[in-house]
Design an enzyme around this catalytic site. Sequence first.
Site, PDB file in Angstrom:
ATOM      1  N   CYS A   1       4.293   0.563  12.792  1.00 47.81           N
ATOM      2  CA  CYS A   1       3.126  -0.246  12.414  1.00 47.81           C
ATOM      3  C   CYS A   1       2.653  -1.127  13.562  1.00 47.81           C
ATOM      4  O   CYS A   1       3.451  -1.575  14.396  1.00 47.81           O
ATOM      5  CB  CYS A   1       3.479  -1.127  11.224  1.00 47.81           C
ATOM      6  SG  CYS A   1       3.725  -0.174   9.729  1.00 47.81           S
TER       7      CYS A   1
ATOM      8  N   TYR B   1       5.271  11.987   6.134  1.00 51.20           N
ATOM      9  CA  TYR B   1       6.136  10.819   5.989  1.00 51.20           C
ATOM     10  C   TYR B   1       6.927  10.911   4.688  1.00 51.20           C
ATOM     11  O   TYR B   1       6.365  11.046   3.600  1.00 51.20           O
ATOM     12  CB  TYR B   1       5.242   9.587   6.009  1.00 51.20           C
ATOM     13  CG  TYR B   1       5.905   8.238   5.946  1.00 51.20           C
ATOM     14  CD1 TYR B   1       7.233   8.037   6.338  1.00 51.20           C
ATOM     15  CD2 TYR B   1       5.177   7.125   5.524  1.00 51.20           C
ATOM     16  CE1 TYR B   1       7.810   6.786   6.295  1.00 51.20           C
ATOM     17  CE2 TYR B   1       5.749   5.862   5.475  1.00 51.20           C
ATOM     18  CZ  TYR B   1       7.068   5.702   5.859  1.00 51.20           C
ATOM     19  OH  TYR B   1       7.628   4.455   5.815  1.00 51.20           O
TER      20      TYR B   1
END
Length: 729
Positions: A31, A170
Site C-alpha cells: 500500500c 490477491y
Amino acid sequence: MARDPKFDVLFEPIRIGPKTLKNRFYKTPHCTNFGSDWPGAQAYFRAVAAEGGWAAASTEYCSIHPSSDHAPLSSGRLWDDSDVRNLSLMCDALHEHGALAGVEFWTGGAHAPNFESRMPAPGVSQIVSDCEWRQSCYEMDKDDIRDMQQIYVEATRRAIRAGFDIVNLYGGHDVPLTYQFLDPFYNRRDDEYGGSFENRARFWLETLELVREVADGACAIAVRISMDSLREGPLRLDNEDVCRFVELADPLVDLWDLQIGGSILEWGQDTLASRWGKENFQKPWHEMIRPHTTRPVVGVGRFTSPETMLAAVMSGQIDIIGAARPSISDPFLPKKIEEGRTDDIRECIGCNICAGRVMQGVLIACTQNATAGEEYRRGWHPERFTTAKNADRNVLVVGAGPAGMECATVLGRRGMHSVHLVEAEPEIGGIMRWIPKLPGLAEWMRVVSYREYQLSKLDNVEVITRTALDAEAVLSYGADIVVVATGSHWVGDGLNGVTHEPILGADPSLPHVFTPEQLMVDGKAVPGAHVVVYDVEGYFMGVGLAQKLRRDGHDVTLVTPHSQIAPYTFFTLEGWQLNRDLHAQGIRLVAEHLVTEISPDRATGCHVFATDHTVSWEADAVVLVTQRASDDALFRQLRADPEAREHAGISGLYRVGDCVVPRVVAEAVFDGHRLAREIDTDNPAIPLPFIRENRVLGASNLDYDLTVRTADGVPVHLSEPRRAVAVER
Ligand code: SF4
C-alpha cells in the site's frame, strides 16, 4: 565496483509464465495510498525502484469493481478506462527501466465498506466484517458468482490494456473473496462452494482458469496467498488445506507470492515490526509451501542483508526475493548489491511508519528514506543530488540528531564547500542513540549507523563531537549558513495535550518523578518497586519504558487518558501484539484515566476521566510521557539578533527537526532532507510548492507525460534528476 560473484545467482533471469524477470528482486504489492487517484506519484514511486534494479513492481491492492470500494483509503482501481489510463503511466514507467509491472486484484466481500460507491457488497456468507465496523455483505448465489468471475475477467482485459505484465489474484490476509471462499472462518455455505476443501477451493480455481484463459499469454498469472491464517480455534483454515490448494492451483499459476496472516486487523503479523522479528522471519512457512509447487516462489520477510537473500535462494527456500519495506527504505537495494556497494544499503528499521501513514489514510512516508513518496511531487531522487547553486558556502549544522545528520549528509552530497556537523555529546545520533535501547527497538539504530557511514565518506563534511556551541560560538564560527538542529526534550512538569496544563506536583527534580531521558540517559535510580508510567503521547515511548521497567524487575502500572493503550501503534500494526505482550509481562493497563496530581510523598493521584471517580496509587515513582518541548533557545537567540548575524557574515539561519516541532523521527529526517534539497532557493525556510494531483475545474487536459519540468522550466525525462514544481500537462 563490480558485484561479488557469489551474488551472481541473485541476478539470474527468472521465467514466470510468458514473462521474464530480469533478476530475482521483486517489489511485491504494498500500500501507498497513491492508488489510481495519484497516478504521477504511483508511477514515479514504483519506477524509481525499477531504476534501482527491482525486476518487477506491483500496485497495491487494486479494486476491480465498485462493489469493492475501500474509500476513504485509496486502493488501486481498475473499474473503467479512466483507471486504465491512470495506471498505464506506472506500467510505462516501469517498462522504461526494463521491469515488469504487476497489479493485485482485490474484491473485498464484507470487508469492502463501499462508502463511495454505496453498493451492497457481494460476499461468501453473510457475516459481519471483523475489521470494518458493522459492514456486511450479501451471500452470492451461483448467478452472482458467475458475475463476480466475469468481473475478474473484465479486469484482466483492462489490466492488459493498461500494460500490466503480471496479474496477481490477491488471496492474502483475509480481505479478498478468493481467500474468504477457502477459509471456513468466512465460508459457511452449504452449496458446491462451501463445506469440503474441494468446494471451498472451487471459486478461486474457477476464477484462475477464467483469468488465465483471457490472459492468453499476454501476462503472467500470480497468486498471493496467505500460508498460515495464524488464527486459533475450530474455524481456523488448516495449513494443510493451504498446501493442498497450492498443489491444485499450481498448473494455473505462474508465480506464487507468499505471505502470512489471516485477519487484516493483524496485518502486522505479515508486516512484522522489528521488535518481534528479524529478516527472513517467514522462512518456516516458505519451507512448508515449497514442496507443493513447481512454480517460482517469491517470499518476503523484510530482507535487507544480501547474505540472507543469497542463503534463501541457494537453499531453495524461495526463488525470488520479495520486498515491500526494504524497497521503500532503499529503492536502490539491488543496484547496490550489483555494484558491490552493499555497505551503502539503507536498511529498513522495521518501524512501520510507512504502513502507519497508509492506515491513517494519507500518502506513504518512510523513516529511513525521506524521498519515499516524494519522487513525483517534489522531484526527489533517492540517490541523485544536484550541485547547489550556492555550493561555495560553508554550512554549520548544530546538533547531530536525525534531522541534523540527514541535513548534513544531503548538503554534503549537494557539494557545499564545507559542512560542519557539530554535536555536544560524545557521539552523534541525538535521541536515536538511546531510543534503540528500549525493548525491541535495536534495529532503529540503523537511522544512526547508515548516516554515520555516509557522512564518513563525504570529504566536504566534518563531524565534530563533544562541542557545545552557544550563540556567541556560532556567530564566531565562520559559517555562511547556520542550521540549528538541537532537538527536543520530554517535559517534566506533565504539560500535556489533554488538559493543556502541567500536573500538580510534577517536578523531575524530585527523586520519584522521572522524564524518559532521566531513566534512559541520566541513569537516575528508581527509588522502589512500583512505578506508574503515565503515557499521554500514545506511541512507543510509554509502552517501551513500561516494558523496560518491568524487565528490570519493577511492578509497573501503565496509565493513559486514551481509550486504547498506545493508540498510534495500531496504525503501525503493532497495537494488538503489543497489548498482548504487555498483558503477558504482567503490566497493569489502565486506560481512560487522567493523572491530575503527584504527591510529594511518592503517591500518585489519579482522576478518572470525565467522572467524579478518583483513584490513587501508592507508587514509588512516576514516569511522565506527556509531551516534548523544542530545544530552540539557540535558534531564537540567533534569530533575535540580525545585526550580529550580518556582522558575522551569516546569510542564512534555519532550523530543522524537533527543535522546530517535536514529531516522529520520519518527519525530523524529512525536515533535514527538505532544507538541504532546497538550500539554494530564494528562501529555504519555506518549502517549494509540490505537485498536487488534484482535479482543477476548467483544466482542459489532465494527461501526464513522462516528461516533467524542473523549477527552471527545463523538460527532464523521468529517469533524469529534476526539481519539479509543475508537471507538463
Ligand atoms: Fe522500514 Fe520504517 Fe521505512 Fe517502513 S517506514 S520502510 S518500516 S524504515
